[in-house]
Enzyme design. Structure first.
Site, short mmCIF file in Angstrom:
data_model
loop_
_atom_site.label_atom_id
_atom_site.label_comp_id
_atom_site.label_asym_id
_atom_site.label_seq_id
_atom_site.Cartn_x
_atom_site.Cartn_y
_atom_site.Cartn_z
N ASN A 114 51.99 29.68 35.74
CA ASN A 114 51.09 30.18 34.71
C ASN A 114 51.53 29.66 33.34
OD1 ASN A 114 49.25 31.80 36.19
ND2 ASN A 114 50.89 33.26 36.56
N CYS B 150 46.66 30.00 43.19
CA CYS B 150 46.99 31.39 42.89
C CYS B 150 46.64 32.23 44.12
CB CYS B 150 46.21 31.86 41.67
SG CYS B 150 46.59 33.53 41.09
N HIS B 151 47.18 33.46 44.19
CA HIS B 151 46.89 34.30 45.35
C HIS B 151 46.06 35.53 44.99
CE1 HIS B 151 51.21 35.26 44.07
NE2 HIS B 151 50.43 36.15 43.49
N TYR C 225 42.81 40.91 29.57
CA TYR C 225 41.88 39.81 29.37
C TYR C 225 40.59 40.27 28.70
CZ TYR C 225 44.84 37.80 33.03
OH TYR C 225 45.90 37.37 33.77
N HIS D 74 42.38 34.43 37.32
CA HIS D 74 42.62 35.81 36.89
C HIS D 74 41.37 36.47 36.33
CE1 HIS D 74 47.26 35.12 36.49
NE2 HIS D 74 46.81 35.04 37.73
#
Length: 488
Positions: free
Chosen positions: A149, A170-171, A258, A201
């Site tokens: 990241n 990414c997971h 975010y 994300h």
């Protein structure tokens, strides 16, 4: 098969071990070479000893090398995996600590927001160094798999400026799908078919089918609100589901930073988070977790080494994308996953230069993305706000333009909801000065930033945030693990 995989930042011990064992679950990969590289000789030797133990215990012909000479590790590599955290926990602490002085309370701080933007400034010059080495000494057309990241910024820089074949991994999508399958009563996550798309994300489950039956918003809301654990841990995420009509991949705490709505006042933070685990919204939660994990590993290393003697169990292969991508590319067994790539028509209502996370298929011809996806308007609007910040942040990191960096931070949704322009300008000066050792592109700007800080009248406060927990001692961690073992 015989080829070489280089892992940069291999001192990320737990994650490196997971990637290593996943890859060795592919029967054709037993004889490949892993080249580990890291700036920490200490961490490098610890992880090499663990991987050597795995190879020995499983009687494999796999070759494992380790060196602090990154270029040597990359020589002849077909695949390069990055797990780096430039500046380590020292710089990361400043990403959390300094914004708190200006009222910005982050749970993770590694994607956007003030911490994620500065993290990107540290990473991007190093990512470009990686790319140069890949172009110079790796196999022709080597593939760069970025796990580090801030995912979108790093991948954006590697593709646009590094000129290397790059995919970001990414997971979050897999974990979100597992949650949805659980609340809907599925016996296995494989019963859930879905389309998840957006940016890293901030990806959204825009289509859901359980055993072929379409799942709508009302059914999903009811399922989450009825769940005895998620109804408490994912309050913010459920609220976004109610308002947007689709579920977000990201955890309660991560999603909160975010958006400009849930984390801008202390009373709002405590209303929406849950303190049962760091990921649900704790102030600086990931910093605390990472610090405890490092301390635990250093202290309990003999146990990790002993555990490496167990046979590899292919049935326990994780859902991390890397091993599945390599398997598809090398064996032509098709793999479907969610990948971070340049948009270029993948999502119709996001900017075409952005890095998007969306479904794709992998075979021997490469990663092939499903194109023409359109996000719900609210999801697209939220993503675009972050994309604009990411774009400015990448350009600032490349140019070393501190004024553009300040504008990027100013336009971050949460920062803009909390801080004034004067506060942002001073905060960025303070962060650049504190992290100067990892920001070579801003060396020319540091003296003037120090001068401005010496004359500034912007008030700050010493504040631990709305939901701070101190780092626990090894004894406390042992006691907690023992209690969980007894209870479970």
């Amino acid at each position: 098969m015989s080829f070489k995989i280089a892992i940069i930042g291999a001192g990320s011990v737990g994650f490196t071990k997971k990637l290593f064992t996943d890859i060795l679950c592919v029967r054709e990969f037993k004889g490949i070479e892993f080249a580990l590289t890291d700036v920490s000789e200490h961490n490098l030797q610890m992880i090499k000893a663990i991987l050597d133990r795995i190879v020995e215990a499983n009687k494999l012909p796999t070759k494992v090398t380790a060196t602090t000479d990154r270029r040597k590790a990359l020589e002849g590599a077909r695949y390069v995996i990055s797990c780096v955290r430039v500046g380590g926990l020292e710089a990361y602490a400043d990403d959390i600590r300094i914004p708190l002085k200006y009222g910005i309370d982050q749970c993770v701080g590694d994607t956007i927001c003030a911490g994620g933007i500065l993290y990107g400034q540290r990473n991007i010059p190093v990512i470009l160094d990686f790319c140069k080495d890949i172009r110079d000494v790796a196999e022709t057309d080597a593939k760069f798999l970025n796990y580090a990241n801030p995912m979108a910024m790093n991948t954006w820089a590697a593709i646009e400026y590094g000129k290397v074949d790059t995919v970001g991994l990414c997971h979050g999508v897999q974990h979100g799908a597992e949650q949805i399958a659980e609340v809907l009563g599925a016996k296995s996550p494989r019963e859930l078919d879905y389309v998840c798309s957006g940016i890293n994300h901030q990806t959204w489950f825009i289509e859901l089918r359980l055993n072929g039956r379409e799942i709508g918003k009302d059914e999903l809301v009811a399922a989450f609100e009825a769940h005895p654990v998620y109804s408490r841990q994912e309050k913010l995420r459920i609220d976004v589901l109610k308002r947007f009509g689709v579920y977000s991949t990201e955890s309660n705490g991560h999603l909160s930073e975010y958006l400009p709505w849930y984390r801008k006042r202390p009373d709002e933070i405590t209303r929406w988070i849950d303190m049962s685990d760091w990921i649900h919204g704790e102030t600086g939660g990931y910093l605390r977790y990472s610090t405890e994990t490092r301390n635990w590993f250093e202290t309990e290393y003999p146990q990790f080494l002993e555990a490496a003697s167990k046979p590899i169990d292919p049935s326990k292969r994780s859902n991390e994308h890397a091993s599945h991508i390599l398997e598809a590319l090398e064996t032509n067994r098709v793999y479907r996953g969610h990948f971070n790539v340049k948009n270029d028509g993948v999502i119709t209502n996001l900017p075409q230069d952005a890095i998007v996370e969306s479904p794709g298929f992998v075979d021997r011809f490469g990663i092939n993305m499903a194109a023409g996806i359109t996000l719900p308007e609210a999801c697209a609007a939220t993503c675009i706000s972050s994309i604009n910040v990411q774009r400015m942040s990448v350009h600032a990191a490349i140019s070393g333009d501190i004024d553009l960096l300040k504008l990027a931070v100013l336009h971050d949704p949460l920062v803009g909801a909390v801080s004034t322009p004067e506060e942002v300008w001073q905060m960025v000066d303070e962060m650049v000065v504190a992290e100067a050792a990892w920001l070579p592109q801003y060396a020319h700007a540091v003296p003037a930033a120090k001068e401005r800080l010496s004359k500034s009248r912007v008030k700050t406060r010493e504040w631990a945030g709305a939901a701070w927990r101190s780092v626990r001692s090894i004894e406390e961690l042992r006691a907690e693990k023992a209690a969980l073992k007894q209870a479970g």
